[in-house]
Design an enzyme around this catalytic site. Sequence first.
Site, PDB file in Angstrom:
ATOM      1  N   ASP A 198       0.787  -1.228  -0.054  1.00  0.00           N
ATOM      2  CA  ASP A 198      -0.152   0.159   0.067  1.00  0.00           C
ATOM      3  C   ASP A 198       0.899   1.120  -0.133  1.00  0.00           C
ATOM      4  O   ASP A 198       1.850   1.305   0.636  1.00  0.00           O
ATOM      5  CB  ASP A 198      -0.821   0.036   1.298  1.00  0.00           C
ATOM      6  CG  ASP A 198      -1.994   0.923   1.341  1.00  0.00           C
ATOM      7  OD1 ASP A 198      -3.230   0.561   1.185  1.00  0.00           O
ATOM      8  OD2 ASP A 198      -1.697   2.248   0.871  1.00  0.00           O
ATOM      9  N   ILE A 199       0.632   2.313  -0.563  1.00  0.00           N
ATOM     10  CA  ILE A 199       1.104   3.461  -0.724  1.00  0.00           C
ATOM     11  C   ILE A 199       0.990   4.221   0.311  1.00  0.00           C
ATOM     12  O   ILE A 199       2.048   5.146   0.526  1.00  0.00           O
ATOM     13  CB  ILE A 199       0.665   4.326  -2.153  1.00  0.00           C
ATOM     14  CG1 ILE A 199       1.848   5.159  -2.641  1.00  0.00           C
ATOM     15  CG2 ILE A 199      -0.466   4.957  -1.648  1.00  0.00           C
ATOM     16  CD1 ILE A 199       1.506   5.960  -4.092  1.00  0.00           C
ATOM     17  N   ASN A 217     -12.896  -3.015   2.364  1.00  0.00           N
ATOM     18  CA  ASN A 217     -14.077  -2.047   2.564  1.00  0.00           C
ATOM     19  C   ASN A 217     -14.996  -2.145   1.251  1.00  0.00           C
ATOM     20  O   ASN A 217     -14.590  -2.002   0.273  1.00  0.00           O
ATOM     21  CB  ASN A 217     -13.205  -0.849   2.747  1.00  0.00           C
ATOM     22  CG  ASN A 217     -12.404  -0.317   3.805  1.00  0.00           C
ATOM     23  OD1 ASN A 217     -12.702  -0.947   4.998  1.00  0.00           O
ATOM     24  ND2 ASN A 217     -11.169   0.059   3.575  1.00  0.00           N
ATOM     25  N   GLY A 277     -15.529   3.602   3.579  1.00  0.00           N
ATOM     26  CA  GLY A 277     -14.400   4.217   3.220  1.00  0.00           C
ATOM     27  C   GLY A 277     -13.756   3.545   2.129  1.00  0.00           C
ATOM     28  O   GLY A 277     -12.426   4.070   1.600  1.00  0.00           O
ATOM     29  N   GLN A 278     -14.429   2.852   1.234  1.00  0.00           N
ATOM     30  CA  GLN A 278     -13.675   2.368   0.171  1.00  0.00           C
ATOM     31  C   GLN A 278     -13.473   3.609  -0.915  1.00  0.00           C
ATOM     32  O   GLN A 278     -14.339   4.334  -1.419  1.00  0.00           O
ATOM     33  CB  GLN A 278     -14.818   1.444  -0.553  1.00  0.00           C
ATOM     34  CG  GLN A 278     -13.912   0.655  -1.714  1.00  0.00           C
ATOM     35  CD  GLN A 278     -15.045  -0.348  -2.588  1.00  0.00           C
ATOM     36  OE1 GLN A 278     -16.108  -0.354  -2.420  1.00  0.00           O
ATOM     37  NE2 GLN A 278     -14.415  -1.003  -3.534  1.00  0.00           N
ATOM     38  N   HIS A 288     -10.541  -5.314  -3.179  1.00  0.00           N
ATOM     39  CA  HIS A 288      -9.386  -5.503  -2.763  1.00  0.00           C
ATOM     40  C   HIS A 288      -9.399  -5.971  -1.221  1.00  0.00           C
ATOM     41  O   HIS A 288     -10.390  -5.417  -0.564  1.00  0.00           O
ATOM     42  CB  HIS A 288      -8.449  -4.222  -2.857  1.00  0.00           C
ATOM     43  CG  HIS A 288      -8.782  -3.135  -2.469  1.00  0.00           C
ATOM     44  ND1 HIS A 288     -10.058  -2.285  -3.072  1.00  0.00           N
ATOM     45  CD2 HIS A 288      -8.878  -2.277  -1.217  1.00  0.00           C
ATOM     46  CE1 HIS A 288     -10.042  -1.087  -2.376  1.00  0.00           C
ATOM     47  NE2 HIS A 288      -9.547  -1.299  -1.490  1.00  0.00           N
ATOM     48  N   HIS A 317      -7.083  -5.518   2.181  1.00  0.00           N
ATOM     49  CA  HIS A 317      -6.026  -5.008   2.922  1.00  0.00           C
ATOM     50  C   HIS A 317      -5.327  -6.098   3.554  1.00  0.00           C
ATOM     51  O   HIS A 317      -6.214  -6.911   4.623  1.00  0.00           O
ATOM     52  CB  HIS A 317      -6.225  -3.834   4.020  1.00  0.00           C
ATOM     53  CG  HIS A 317      -6.924  -2.556   3.193  1.00  0.00           C
ATOM     54  ND1 HIS A 317      -6.047  -1.573   2.940  1.00  0.00           N
ATOM     55  CD2 HIS A 317      -8.092  -2.506   2.560  1.00  0.00           C
ATOM     56  CE1 HIS A 317      -6.993  -0.618   2.232  1.00  0.00           C
ATOM     57  NE2 HIS A 317      -7.968  -1.146   2.104  1.00  0.00           N
TER      58      HIS A 317
HETATM   59  P1  5GP Z   1      -9.895   1.504   0.252  1.00  0.00           P
HETATM   60  O1  5GP Z   1      -9.990   2.895   1.091  1.00  0.00           O
HETATM   61  O2  5GP Z   1     -10.537   1.618  -1.028  1.00  0.00           O
HETATM   62  O3  5GP Z   1     -10.140   0.287   1.058  1.00  0.00           O
HETATM   63  O4  5GP Z   1      -8.195   1.434   0.171  1.00  0.00           O
HETATM   64  C1  5GP Z   1      -7.664   1.818  -1.005  1.00  0.00           C
HETATM   65  C2  5GP Z   1      -6.080   1.827  -0.747  1.00  0.00           C
HETATM   66  O5  5GP Z   1      -5.303   1.833  -1.706  1.00  0.00           O
HETATM   67  C3  5GP Z   1      -5.644   2.761   0.416  1.00  0.00           C
HETATM   68  O6  5GP Z   1      -5.065   2.133   1.697  1.00  0.00           O
HETATM   69  C4  5GP Z   1      -4.649   3.771  -0.550  1.00  0.00           C
HETATM   70  O7  5GP Z   1      -3.480   3.837   0.262  1.00  0.00           O
HETATM   71  C5  5GP Z   1      -4.081   2.690  -1.500  1.00  0.00           C
HETATM   72  N1  5GP Z   1      -3.657   3.287  -2.657  1.00  0.00           N
HETATM   73  C6  5GP Z   1      -4.457   4.217  -3.486  1.00  0.00           C
HETATM   74  N2  5GP Z   1      -3.870   4.306  -4.594  1.00  0.00           N
HETATM   75  C7  5GP Z   1      -2.465   3.735  -4.493  1.00  0.00           C
HETATM   76  C8  5GP Z   1      -1.508   3.733  -5.547  1.00  0.00           C
HETATM   77  O8  5GP Z   1      -1.503   4.534  -6.480  1.00  0.00           O
HETATM   78  N3  5GP Z   1      -0.636   2.582  -5.314  1.00  0.00           N
HETATM   79  C9  5GP Z   1      -0.555   1.789  -4.042  1.00  0.00           C
HETATM   80  N4  5GP Z   1       0.431   0.895  -4.091  1.00  0.00           N
HETATM   81  N5  5GP Z   1      -1.618   1.992  -3.220  1.00  0.00           N
HETATM   82  C10 5GP Z   1      -2.513   2.901  -3.320  1.00  0.00           C
END
Ligand code: 5GP
Length: 114
Positions: free
Chosen positions: A31-32, A87, A93-94, A100, A102
Site C-alpha cells: 500500500d502506498i 471496505n 471508506g472504499q 481488494h 488489505h
Molecule cells: P480503500 O480505502 O479503497 O479500501 O483502500 C484503498 C487503498 O489503496 C488505500 O489504503 C490507499 O493507500 C491505497 N492506494 C491508493 N492509491 C494507490 C496507489 O497508487 N498505489 C498503491 N500502492 N496503493 C494505493
Amino acid sequence: MAEPTIFKRIIDREIPAKIVYEDDFCLAFEDINPRAPVHLILIPKQEIASVDAISPEDVPVVGHLLLAARTIAQQLGLTNGYRLVTNCGKDAGQEVMHLHFHLLAGRPFSWPPG
Ligand code: 5GP
C-alpha cells in the site's frame, strides 16, 4: 468508457507498484500509505468493483484471493497473525472501486475498528 481504476492500471503495469505476489488470478502489492509495518493490497486481476459486485461466477476467484492471502502470510512469516479487511462502499471508506483486501500485520490491531 469509464476510466480504469488505479488498481487496474497497476495490473496493466501502467503505474508502478511494489509487487510482492502474483499468480494467474491475483496480485498483491505494498500500500502506498501503509497503516502497519506490513500493509499489502491484494486484488483479483478480474475487474470486480467491490463485494457488492461479486456474482456467483466469481466465487472461485474470490476464494482464490483468500488462499493467496494465506500463502503470502506464510511466505512473509506472519506467525503472530494478520488482519484481512475489505471496505465496501462509502460508509466503509472504499476509495478504489476494484475489489481488494488489505493485508495488515506487524503490530497488534484493536477491535472494533474505527
Ligand atoms: P480503500 O480505502 O479503497 O479500501 O483502500 C484503498 C487503498 O489503496 C488505500 O489504503 C490507499 O493507500 C491505497 N492506494 C491508493 N492509491 C494507490 C496507489 O497508487 N498505489 C498503491 N500502492 N496503493 C494505493
